[in-house]
Design a protein around this motif. Structure first.
Motif, PDB file in Angstrom:
ATOM      1  N   ALA A   1       0.791  -1.271  -0.069  1.00  0.00           N
ATOM      2  CA  ALA A   1       0.015  -0.024  -0.103  1.00  0.00           C
ATOM      3  C   ALA A   1       0.755   1.171   0.259  1.00  0.00           C
ATOM      4  O   ALA A   1       1.659   1.371   1.027  1.00  0.00           O
ATOM      5  CB  ALA A   1      -1.042  -0.168   1.105  1.00  0.00           C
ATOM      6  N   ALA A   2       0.943   1.963  -1.026  1.00  0.00           N
ATOM      7  CA  ALA A   2       1.640   3.341  -0.938  1.00  0.00           C
ATOM      8  C   ALA A   2       1.081   4.287  -0.043  1.00  0.00           C
ATOM      9  O   ALA A   2      -0.314   4.308   0.005  1.00  0.00           O
ATOM     10  CB  ALA A   2       1.649   3.773  -2.547  1.00  0.00           C
ATOM     11  N   LEU A   3       1.853   5.267   0.374  1.00  0.00           N
ATOM     12  CA  LEU A   3       1.114   6.318   1.134  1.00  0.00           C
ATOM     13  C   LEU A   3       0.558   7.150   0.101  1.00  0.00           C
ATOM     14  O   LEU A   3       1.118   7.464  -1.080  1.00  0.00           O
ATOM     15  CB  LEU A   3       2.185   7.131   1.714  1.00  0.00           C
ATOM     16  N   PRO A   4      -0.695   7.557   0.275  1.00  0.00           N
ATOM     17  CA  PRO A   4      -1.400   8.191  -0.889  1.00  0.00           C
ATOM     18  C   PRO A   4      -0.738   9.838  -0.749  1.00  0.00           C
ATOM     19  O   PRO A   4      -1.506  10.861  -0.451  1.00  0.00           O
ATOM     20  CB  PRO A   4      -2.818   8.275  -0.186  1.00  0.00           C
ATOM     21  N   LEU A   5       0.508   9.937  -1.160  1.00  0.00           N
ATOM     22  CA  LEU A   5       0.946  11.283  -1.301  1.00  0.00           C
ATOM     23  C   LEU A   5       0.662  12.162  -2.624  1.00  0.00           C
ATOM     24  O   LEU A   5       0.824  11.774  -3.802  1.00  0.00           O
ATOM     25  CB  LEU A   5       2.653  11.177  -1.310  1.00  0.00           C
ATOM     26  N   VAL A   6      -0.324  13.008  -2.321  1.00  0.00           N
ATOM     27  CA  VAL A   6      -1.018  13.440  -3.619  1.00  0.00           C
ATOM     28  C   VAL A   6       0.167  14.296  -4.364  1.00  0.00           C
ATOM     29  O   VAL A   6       0.910  15.156  -3.882  1.00  0.00           O
ATOM     30  CB  VAL A   6      -2.125  14.579  -3.201  1.00  0.00           C
ATOM     31  N   GLY A   7       0.145  13.817  -5.864  1.00  0.00           N
ATOM     32  CA  GLY A   7       1.241  14.336  -6.586  1.00  0.00           C
ATOM     33  C   GLY A   7       2.413  14.016  -6.562  1.00  0.00           C
ATOM     34  O   GLY A   7       3.299  14.328  -7.513  1.00  0.00           O
ATOM     35  N   ALA A   8       2.796  12.998  -5.981  1.00  0.00           N
ATOM     36  CA  ALA A   8       4.209  12.270  -5.713  1.00  0.00           C
ATOM     37  C   ALA A   8       4.277  11.432  -6.932  1.00  0.00           C
ATOM     38  O   ALA A   8       3.372  10.757  -7.351  1.00  0.00           O
ATOM     39  CB  ALA A   8       4.474  11.950  -4.524  1.00  0.00           C
TER      40      ALA A   8
END
Lengths: 287, 287, 287, 287
Positions: D269-276
Motif C-alpha cells: 500500500a503506497a502512502l497516498p502522497l498527492v502528486g508524488a
C-alpha cells in the motif's frame, strides 16, 4: 582559566561585549581601496563535507519556470519561482553559537548543556549573536598551498605571522587563518578525517588578546585530530566555552590570500535563527 | 522601458554593476557614531507568514544537551550540539535573486524563465549576488504606526520624504522603506491578504535613480494587492526584471525608525546558494 | 494495572506478541467479497492539522517534466521525475511507536524516557513494529455524522456497538472507531482544539480484551480534551505505555462506515524507520 | 507494443485494473502457515544508496526524552516524543508511480511529461495507486548469493525459474525477483554504479502475463547498466510507460529466499502522497 562572569552572571554574548564604536572605526580605518570580498564558500545542494553526521545541503524548487514551460499560464502579469533550502547550520560557511559546545556539562558562563534540547537552545542561541562589524586580521598559515594536518598552527607561529605583517591584535579584532583545507576538500584532494588548523594551546593566547572571533577555512578552526584523545576539541572548549570567543568555519579565505591584505573591515551577521546553535553566514571583507 | 543590455548581453548582475569603491566610501562616510543595527527579523521555527504557499521555517536538533542528560557520556573532553534548518528562501528576511520573477516568459536581460527548473536556476541564481556594501537610505512611510495597504506609497511621496530628510538618492544607494507591516503581522494584527507598500509606478522613478536595492518590512516591497488584477506585481517586474534592481523583504526597520537616521553604511550578503532564487539574509546598518 | 513483564523484561513488541497464524486466519476468515479498501487519508503538501507543533507535510520535486519542457533533453532513451517528502510521523495517517509516550519518566515495560533523545529512540522504535495482519473490527461512533467532542465514547458504548454488530473482540483484533472528525477537519468545519474520541477509561477494557491496536479517524484515538487536566492523555498512557497496545490515528474510516461491514482482514505495516517514534502508514481493509 | 487505451483513454491506474476479488482470493489461497514477512528494508537516517542524486533519509526529533532529562517537567500526566522524517520517495523500499518515467515526452497512456512539474504530478500521481492485495510470486535469481550485474536475468530464465517452482504467472500476480544486491550494498560490498537485475527484454514477456507489479531487491528492478547506452531504462519504459505495470525497488527479499516459498499473499500500500511520483512502502508477504 576562563572569563565567566566577566560580563555578568547572566551574560549570553561573550566576546561580543568587546565590540563597540571603537571597533567599527578601527575596521573602517583599515579600508583602503574599497574592494568588497565575499568570504563564504558556495553552497551546493548535495555537497557536504561528511563531518559529524551533517547532511549535505538540500535545495528544492517550490515553483519554477518548468511549471510554465509545462503549460502553466502566467497570471496577473507575472511568473515566478520559489524555493526551499535545508541546511545543517555547521555544514557550510558558518558561525558557532556559544551553545554549540560544552565540557563537564557546562557551556559558556556556566550555562548547563541541558539548556539545549530538542526544542532548541533556551540560552546562548545563535540569535544572540548581533552583527559583528570590526577589524579583520588575516594570516596565511599555508601560503600558496595546503597545511599538513599534523603541523598544527601554534600561538608562536601566529605571533610571528602577525609580526611579519606588522599587525598587532587589538581587542575586538576578528582573526582569520587560512590553512588551504577548503579548496583541497572541494577538489576532492582532502577529506574530514584530518584537517589542518590551530593547536589547542592557541586558545589562551587568543583569549588574552581579546579577539571577538577566530575564523578559518577548515571544519573546526582548530586542527583535527587534536593530538590528545582525551581533549579532542581544546580550542572549541577553550574559546567558545571558557571565554565566549566565537568561531567561524568553512570560510573561503583564498581571496584574502590572493590580495595580500592583512587588515580590512570585517562584517559577519548570523541569521537570527531563534534557538539554533549555529548559523550559515556570508561574511564580508572590505579591503 | 528597461535596461537590458546596459551591462552586456550576458550580464547576470544587474544593478550590482553600479557598486564599486565609490559606493563603499559613500556608505562609510555616512557612519557617525558607529552603532551597529541588525535589520533581520528573528527566524522562529513554525512561524511563517502564510504567503505563496511558503512553509514556516523548521528547526531540528541533530544532537543536543538532552542526549547527555539522557545518559550519553561526553567523549574526548567535550559535548556538543548540532542542528538543521529548513527555510523557504523568501519566507524570512531575504533578498530576491533576479531569477525570482519574469513576465512574458523572460527574466532580467531576456533570460528565459525556463532557465529555472527543478534543478535550480541555471542563470541569475542568488549566488550571483555578491555582497552589497553601500550607502543605505531610510524613509519611514508610516511614522509611529502602520501604513494602510490601500494607501500605496508613490514616487512623489518618496521624493518628499527624502527631501524632508535632505537626502538625494545617489547611484548604488540602497533604499529602505518602512511600512509598519512586519511588527503588525508578528503581533497577529495584520496578515498577508493585503500589505502596505510601494505603488508599482515607483519602479521607473527608482530605476532612474540607479538604486541597487529597495528593501521594506513587508512581503513584497510593493503593496498587495497592486490595484490592477492584470499587473499584480508591477514593482517586481519593473525593478527585478526590467532593470536588474534588487528587492529585499521582511526586513525589520523599526530600529532605523527609532534612531532617526536617514543614511548609514548598509551591508547585505546573500548566502551563495548555488541555483537558488532567493536567500535569507541578515542585513546590517552601521549608523 | 499494567502488563509490563508479561512478554519478558526486555520485550519491545507489546501487544504484537498477541499476533500469530491464528490472527491471520481469523482475519482472512472475515473476508467475504474481496473488496480492498484503503484506510489512509490523502497526504497533501501544505495541509497539516495544527496539532502539537507538527509541520504540514512538504513535497518537493527533485526532477520533473518541467526540466524537459524547459529544454533538458531526454538521455539514454528516457526522461524521469523524482521527489522528496518531509513528513511529521504523527501528522498524517500513522501508527504510534511504544516510544511515543511515557508517564513518570517510564515508557512501556519500564523503559526510561531518556532512551529517546535527539539521536532517536534506542528502544521501542517504530521499526520494531512488524506488520500487523489480523482481523479488523469496526464500530461507528458517529453514524452518518460527527461526534461531539464532549460526548466521549465509553467502554460501555463500545460494548453495545459491538453487540449490535454481533461481534466479540478476540485477542489480537484491531479495533477501529469512527468519530467523523477527519472529514470535518479536512472540510474546515472542525479543528484540533477539541476532537471526539474514546474516554480514557476505555483503556482497561480494551487491554483486557487483548486488542493489538485501536485506530480512529481523529488525532489521538482518545477524545481531547480528556476532561481531566492532570490526566490529559489517559488512553495513550493506559494503552501504549501500560499495556503495549498500539494506536493508529488520522485514519479515513468513512469507507468502512459506508460499506456496512464490521469485520475484515486488516493489514497495517509501519515503515521501518529506525529509531523513529511513529510512522506514516497506509492501512488496508480487505472486505 | 503498448497497451495505452486498454482501460480507457483517461485511465491513470494501468495494471491496477487487473486487480479484483479474484486476485485477492488467489492471494489468500496461497497462504499456508500464516507467517507474516516484512519486505521493507530498514530506513536508516544518513544511509542512502547514492543513486540519481537522491539524498539519504533524514530523521529529526521534534520532542524527546532528552527534553525531560534536561529539565522539562511532564504536564497533564504524560510526556511524549515526536519526530519528522525526510525521505526521497525512491530512496528506500518504494513503489514507482506511473508518472516516474517517460519516453519521447510521454508517460503511460500518452500523458505528457509536462503533467509533472514542481507543483507535483497532476496525473498518474502515486496517490492513484490503490492498495495492491494479490498473489505474490517469488523467484530467486541469485540463490545463496549475489548476482553478477553483467549477467542480466532474461525472460527465459524467469520462465525456467517459475517452472522449477511449478508456478504459472496469472493476471494480477506480483512477481518478486531476488538479485542479492541490497544485502551486498548495505554491507558495503556493492554500490550503485552497477547492479544486477532483469534484462530489458523481459518487459514484453511480463506485460503479456499481465503481472500488476514487479519487485526486486535492487535500485531499478532492471539491471544497470542496461547494455544499451541509447536505451538505459528499457524495463522502466517497457513496463511503467508502455503497459502501466508497476515497479517496486529496494525490497528486502532475503526472508522469502530463506523460507523457500514461491507463492503467498502479497500486500503493498503506497502512502497516498498527492502528486508524488513514488512512495516509500512496507510490503508484506503472508506465507
Amino acid at each position: 582559566m576562563r572569563t565567566w562572569g566577566r560580563w555578568g552572571a547572566d551574560d549570553e554574548l561573550g566576546a561580543l561585549n568587546l565590540l563597540g564604536p571603537e571597533q567599527v572605526r578601527r575596521g573602517m580605518a583599515a579600508v583602503r581601496d574599497g574592494t568588497v570580498l565575499p568570504l563564504a564558500a558556495p553552497i551546493v545542494a548535495g555537497r557536504g563535507f561528511g563531518v559529524a553526521g551533517r547532511p549535505a545541503p538540500l535545495h528544492f524548487m517550490a515553483r519554477d519556470g518548468g511549471d510554465y514551460a509545462g503549460g502553466l499560464a502566467e497570471q496577473g502579469g507575472f511568473g515566478w519561482a520559489d524555493d526551499v533550502v535545508t541546511l545543517p547550520t555547521h555544514g557550510t560557511t558558518h558561525v558557532d553559537a556559544l551553545s554549540h559546545i560544552w565540557r563537564d556539562g557546562l557551556m559558556y558562563n556556566g550555562v548547563p548543556a541541558s539548556a539545549v534540547t530538542s526544542r532548541g537552545a533556551r540560552k546562548l542561541g545563535v540569535h544572540q549573536i548581533r552583527p559583528i562589524v570590526t577589524r579583520g586580521v588575516f594570516v596565511d598559515a599555508a601560503p600558496g598551498g595546503y597545511r599538513d594536518p599534523d603541523d598544527r598552527v601554534t600561538a608562536g607561529e601566529l605571533e610571528r605571522l602577525l609580526e611579519r605583517r606588522e599587525v598587532a591584535l587589538e581587542p575586538g579584532d576578528a582573526l582569520l587563518v587560512r590553512t588551504g583545507w577548503l579548496a583541497e576538500a572541494v577538489a576532492g584532494r582532502a577529506d574530514a578525517r584530518a584537517w589542518p588548523g590551530l593547536d589547542g594551546a592557541c586558545a589562551g593566547w587568543l583569549a588574552e588578546r581579546d579577539v571577538v572571533l577566530v575564523g578559518a577555512d577548515n571544519v573546526g578552526v582548530e586542527a583535527w585530530p587534536s593530538g590528545d584523545p582525551d581533549d579532542q576539541m581544546p580550542l572549541h572548549v577553550g574559546l567558545l566555552r571558557d571565554h565566549g570567543v566565537y568561531l567561524s568555519e568553512l570560510m573561503d579565505l583564498d581571496g584574502l590570500a590572493a590580495c595580500g591584505r592583512a587588515t580590512f573591515l570585517f562584517v559577519l551577521a548570523a541569521l537570527p535563527l531563534v534557538g539554533a546553535v549555529g548559523s550559515p553566514v556570508a561574511p564580508v571583507a572590505v579591503l
